[in-house]
Design a protein around this motif. Structure first.
Motif, short mmCIF file in Angstrom:
data_model
loop_
_atom_site.label_atom_id
_atom_site.label_comp_id
_atom_site.label_asym_id
_atom_site.label_seq_id
_atom_site.Cartn_x
_atom_site.Cartn_y
_atom_site.Cartn_z
N ASP A 3 0.82 -1.21 0.00
CA ASP A 3 0.00 0.00 0.00
C ASP A 3 0.86 1.26 0.00
OD1 ASP A 3 -2.56 -1.17 -0.07
OD2 ASP A 3 -2.45 -1.62 2.07
N TRP A 6 -0.31 4.99 -0.96
CA TRP A 6 -1.00 5.95 -0.12
C TRP A 6 -0.50 6.02 1.33
CZ3 TRP A 6 -3.72 3.99 4.08
CH2 TRP A 6 -4.05 2.63 4.03
N ARG A 7 0.35 5.08 1.76
CA ARG A 7 0.80 5.18 3.15
C ARG A 7 2.31 5.03 3.32
NH1 ARG A 7 -0.71 0.05 6.95
NH2 ARG A 7 0.27 -1.61 5.74
N THR A 122 -8.60 3.75 -3.82
CA THR A 122 -8.04 3.42 -2.51
C THR A 122 -8.08 4.67 -1.65
OG1 THR A 122 -6.14 2.45 -1.39
CG2 THR A 122 -5.66 3.92 -3.24
N ARG A 123 -7.39 4.68 -0.53
CA ARG A 123 -7.41 5.84 0.36
C ARG A 123 -6.96 7.09 -0.40
NH1 ARG A 123 -7.24 3.78 5.68
NH2 ARG A 123 -8.43 1.84 5.58
#
Length: 216
Positions: A3, A6-7, A122-123
């Motif tokens: 991920d 986004w993170r 996604t986020r």
């Protein structure tokens, strides 16, 4: 770190100093690791080896369209849009009012579906290349997926169906449900190369790269 799109800043960046090697699915994150002078390997999602299966022709499929996953983001709105246009969609997962599938059931549902949907949001509403892309094709299913970066590095538009908005999605579904020969030709084509994306194949490549690396 699957991920990293986004993170990265709140997760991988902080953890990376404690590991010899970071494995990422993000090209942008790969560059960030390089700036931090941290060793990383660019890889991607895959399909569990036990899910790998041969496609089923449309006439023998149980579902017209299926979706397996949570009902967050705008997914409910999209599914309702399809149903309002007389598309039969069967959803499985949290938020759909259906039971949660066991792991060994997921590939069977995919294989028994004329079309398997995948959403890429996604986020932060970024578009991310998801595991489901490789799981559907690896299981012998027909993939209809929302566009995401790097998608076409793995599959071309003669193997999978790609959409960017609800109008394109509906148009693509109607076309393929009314032209089984096209759908069947595409699904057998994507299935031929999907074996390259099994997790055992991906892990072997990662281990080979690590073995060739001299760590300080």
């Amino acid at each position: 770190c699957s991920d990293d799109e986004w993170r990265f800043d709140q997760h991988s960046k902080l953890l990376s100093k404690y590991f010899d090697c970071m494995i990422t699915t993000s090209e942008k994150a790969k560059l960030k690791y390089l700036k931090l002078k941290r060793f990383s390997i660019l890889s991607h999602w895959g399909c569990p080896d036990e899910w790998i299966g041969k496609p089923i022709i449309s006439k023998k499929c149980k579902y017209d369209v299926s979706f397996i996953g949570k009902s967050y983001f705008d997914r409910k709105d999209v599914i309702e849009y399809l149903k309002s246009n007389n598309i039969k969609v069967k959803c499985f997962g949290v938020g759909w009012g259906t039971r949660i599938l066991k792991d060994n059931e997921i590939s069977k549902i995919i294989r028994l579906s004329k079309i398997s949907l995948n959403f890429s949001s996604t986020r932060g509403f970024r578009k991310q290349l998801k595991a489901r892309v490789f799981e559907v094709t690896g299981s012998g299913g027909f993939l209809m997926t929302e566009y995401s970066d790097n998608l076409l590095k793995f599959f071309n538009k003669k193997q999978i169906s790609v959409f960017k908005n609800n109008h394109e999605l509906l148009k693509n579904i109607k076309k393929l449900l009314n032209n089984f020969e096209i759908r069947d030709k595409m699904v057998f084509s994507s299935s031929k190369i999907s074996k390259n994306y099994s997790y055992s194949s991906i892990i072997k490549k990662i281990i080979t790269k690590i073995k060739k690396t001299k760590f300080k």
